[in-house]
Design an enzyme around this catalytic site. Structure first.
Site, PDB file in Angstrom:
ATOM      1  N   GLU A   1     -10.102   5.677   2.760  1.00  0.00           N
ATOM      2  CA  GLU A   1     -10.936   4.579   3.252  1.00  0.00           C
ATOM      3  C   GLU A   1      -9.985   3.436   3.578  1.00  0.00           C
ATOM      4  O   GLU A   1      -8.895   3.362   3.031  1.00  0.00           O
ATOM      5  CB  GLU A   1     -11.933   4.152   2.172  1.00  0.00           C
ATOM      6  CG  GLU A   1     -11.379   3.187   1.106  1.00  0.00           C
ATOM      7  CD  GLU A   1     -10.266   3.773   0.237  1.00  0.00           C
ATOM      8  OE1 GLU A   1     -10.191   5.015   0.130  1.00  0.00           O
ATOM      9  OE2 GLU A   1      -9.462   2.995  -0.324  1.00  0.00           O
TER      10      GLU A   1
ATOM     11  N   SER B   1       1.744  -9.723  -0.793  1.00  0.00           N
ATOM     12  CA  SER B   1       1.358  -8.312  -0.711  1.00  0.00           C
ATOM     13  C   SER B   1       1.482  -7.688   0.664  1.00  0.00           C
ATOM     14  O   SER B   1       1.710  -6.489   0.786  1.00  0.00           O
ATOM     15  CB  SER B   1      -0.071  -8.156  -1.224  1.00  0.00           C
ATOM     16  OG  SER B   1      -0.934  -9.038  -0.545  1.00  0.00           O
TER      17      SER B   1
ATOM     18  N   LYS C   1       0.804  -1.225   0.000  1.00  0.00           N
ATOM     19  CA  LYS C   1       0.000   0.000   0.000  1.00  0.00           C
ATOM     20  C   LYS C   1       0.839   1.279   0.000  1.00  0.00           C
ATOM     21  O   LYS C   1       0.419   2.308  -0.513  1.00  0.00           O
ATOM     22  CB  LYS C   1      -0.949   0.000   1.196  1.00  0.00           C
ATOM     23  CG  LYS C   1      -2.011  -1.100   1.150  1.00  0.00           C
ATOM     24  CD  LYS C   1      -3.022  -0.864   0.042  1.00  0.00           C
ATOM     25  CE  LYS C   1      -4.154  -1.877   0.065  1.00  0.00           C
ATOM     26  NZ  LYS C   1      -5.027  -1.745  -1.123  1.00  0.00           N
TER      27      LYS C   1
END
Lengths: 395, 257
Positions: A112, A377, A90
């Site tokens: 969000e 990830s 991210k």
């Protein structure tokens, strides 16, 4: 590269677009304009590259997972996005977008978050750049991701619990958009995945495509190209980041969605398997919806995949058949979480565990001796409570 | 002629109530629309409920969810419109998000709207960039697409929007969602002056309008006032919705109960 999606209106054929209230049009058009200017600006790229290197610790390793490779009979490489600062891919996107927000002169950042990884990444970059940060998070997700909530607090972000609808990522996104509509003049909406109105899906993809670019370089050192790339898909940012630069290569691409309790039940988040064309959160994509076009509540043990939509580019890549989309259940994900922890000493995020589960599926059609890269990830620390609950253990 | 087009040929004070179809119950919707007309409403907007209304505040969100729970869908709303049409010629616009319309089938929806007697459609998540196809289809069926304009819409864009909309545009009074506070007066005035100058068609104003005084003020600057959340709020926990609508709209149109 001849692949040139999206078109200049932000459409991936019938997917994508800008389905937002008029109030947001000036903001997304300004963003689109700015992004097209700085995208190839060496100064911007240098600034971003040095942040990725010195702040986030890139490049992340491509690790050959020997133990599981031996067990499976093919070679598994893990692209270690979990080793980024804040523990997931991210940050690649958050750093890119915070630089844009700064250039636009915005003073307030909203985001969000589902599992909280994007919320943590956003709170982190907002702290680093001295900007106010508000994170919308579903009440249900706040409950299952306490650790990330506290982290965001420590980073100086304000968490606004969302109590409408399913109290998860979908509703957190609704609330973030409502905030943006209201405060559009001073606020930058830092979207965490390849969803939302154009230019977000394209922009987030570009920021995440560093995953695939590094993988390509790292892999080239030994052989030419891997045979298979696998990544989990919620909104789909780590997957598109991994796949993008391989779209025109002879490489098999597999996205793994959350099948929850099973795609044949009502309790899943398998948008590609069960979704239909529609519009949510500013773009057209496949969606889980009722006969009347109301959005269905998804289910997944993993908060980050608990979303009824999927990025427009993934929808497009499914429609062309370029990417295979499969799914893994809650049960398979939990087993894979334990499996990787025990075999390789790596706790994967529950989202990532879905991608890992594909390795063990009998019909995965991976041949002996093939080289497979999994986008690891994120790390699994945030999920240990969920896993313990699932296994009926107290910690 | 399209009923909306017809009433906007003359500049007169107009109150346009918004009612979520099927809220508070399915049984009351036809009666409420007729009561609104009797109380002086110039046109009625019927809300098509959606599970994720991202331009709406909590009041309309809640009404939408209740309407969905009541079993409201587009088929039912079109039946309601046909029912109203047996008794009334009041202009009717359906307002709602694009997804249920896509699911229904855009082509089929426009045809069914025409057959039922719908005059206009307001779709808040369909800006100019995405509206072309549906505007074309709607034009063929003589239904107007009422596109939205916001306080931050640039002058040239106001012109483009009004050209595409042709019949009527809807000015959102504030930067924000429905049910919020009203607009700042001098800013609203400046904004509506811009719209007056650049729009090729009449325009109505909504968001934050609650009282008779707002209605008078808005009608001085625009061609009509839309009242939404303030009405829906009146209907919450209310035993006699039809009477409540009658009284509230009379207050808005005439200043009397």
């Amino acid at each position: 590269m001849s692949y040139n999606q999206p078109d200049n209106r932000g459409h991936f054929e019938k997917f994508g677009g800008k389905f937002v209230p008029e109030t947001l049009i000036p903001a997304i058009n300004e963003l689109e304009q700015l992004y097209s200017e700085i995208k190839d600006d060496p100064l911007f790229q240098d600034e971003l590259s040095s942040l990725l290197k010195e702040y986030s610790g890139r490049p992340t390793p491509l690790y050959f997972a020997k133990q599981i490779s031996e067990e499976l009979g093919f070679n598994v490489y893990l692209k270690r996005e979990d080793l980024n600062h804040t523990g997931a891919h991210k940050i690649n996107n958050a750093l890119g977008q915070i630089l844009l927000a700064k250039r636009m002169g915005k003073t307030r950042i909203i985001a969000e978050t589902g599992a909280g990884m994007h919320g943590v990444a956003t709170a982190t970059v907002a702290a680093q750049f001295g900007l106010e940060c508000i994170v919308y998070m579903g009440e249900e997700d706040i409950r299952r991701q306490k650790l990330n909530v506290f982290k965001m607090n420590l980073l100086g972000a304000e968490i606004r619990p969302v109590t409408s609808g399913s109290k998860t990522l979908k509703d957190a996104t609704n609330e973030a958009i409502r905030d943006w509509v209201t405060n559009v003049e001073n606020t930058y909406y830092l979207i965490g995945s390849v969803v939302g109105p154009h230019p977000y899906p394209m922009m987030v993809r570009d920021f995440q495509s560093i995953i695939g670019r590094e993988t390509k370089e790292q892999f080239a050192k030994s052989q030419e190209l891997p045979n298979v790339l696998i990544a989990c898909v919620g909104g789909g940012s780590n997957a598109i980041g991994m796949f993008y630069l391989f779209l025109e290569e002879d490489v098999r691409l597999v996205g793994v969605e959350a099948a929850g309790l099973g795609v044949e039940t009502e309790e899943h988040a398998a948008t590609m398997a069960k979704g239909e064309f529609g519009v949510l959160h500013g773009s057209a994509s496949y969606l889980l919806q009722t006969e009347d076009g109301q959005i269905k509540l998804p289910h997944s043990v993993s908060a980050g995949l608990d979303y009824p939509g999927v990025g427009p580019e993934h929808s497009y890549l499914k429609s062309t058949g370029r990417v295979e989309y499969v799914s893994a259940t809650d049960e398979e994900a939990i087993q894979s979480f334990q499996w990787l922890s025990e075999k390789e000493g790596i706790l994967p995020a529950l989202e990532t565990s879905h991608a890992l589960a594909f390795l063990k599926q009998r019909d995965n059609n991976i041949q002996k001796g093939e080289n497979v890269v999994i986008c690891l990830s994120g790390r699994g620390d945030k999920d240990v409570h969920t896993v313990a609950d699932y296994l009926g253990k107290k910690i | 002629m399209n009923r909306i087009k017809k009433i906007f040929q003359n500049r007169s004070e107009k109150v346009i109530p918004f009612l979520t179809a099927g809220y508070p119950s399915k049984e009351t919707t036809v009666k409420m629309v007729l009561a609104a007309e009797e109380s002086g409403a110039a046109m009625v907007e019927l809300g098509m409920p959606f599970s994720d209304p991202l331009a709406d505040g909590p009041i309309i969100q809640e009404a939408s969810l209740i309407a969905i729970e009541n079993g409201v869908n587009l088929q039912w709303i079109l039946e309601v419109v046909a029912e109203i049409r047996k008794q009334s010629e009041i202009p009717l616009a359906l307002m709602g998000y694009i997804n249920p319309v896509i699911k229904y089938g855009v082509d089929k929806f426009i045809k069914d709207c025409k057959n039922a007697g719908v005059d206009g459609l307001i779709i808040p998540d369909l800006p100019l960039e995405e509206a072309e196809e549906i505007v074309k289809l709607a034009n063929e069926s003589k239904i107007c697409i009422i596109l939205l304009v916001a306080p931050n819409t640039a002058n040239e864009r106001i012109r483009e929007i009004s050209k595409m909309a042709e019949t009527l545009i809807y000015c959102v009074a504030i930067l924000g969602i429905t049910g919020g506070k009203g607009a700042h007066k001098t800013e609203l005035k400046k904004y509506l002056k811009r719209v007056e100058e650049f729009s090729n068609c009449p325009f109505v104003v909504g968001f934050g309008i609650k009282e008779r005084a707002d209605v008078i003020e808005i009608n001085r600057m625009a061609h009509g006032a839309v009242v939404g959340s303030a009405i829906i709020e009146q209907l919450k926990n209310c035993n006699e919705p039809v009477k409540t609508i009658r009284n509230y709209i009379q207050k808005l149109t005439k200043g009397i109960e």
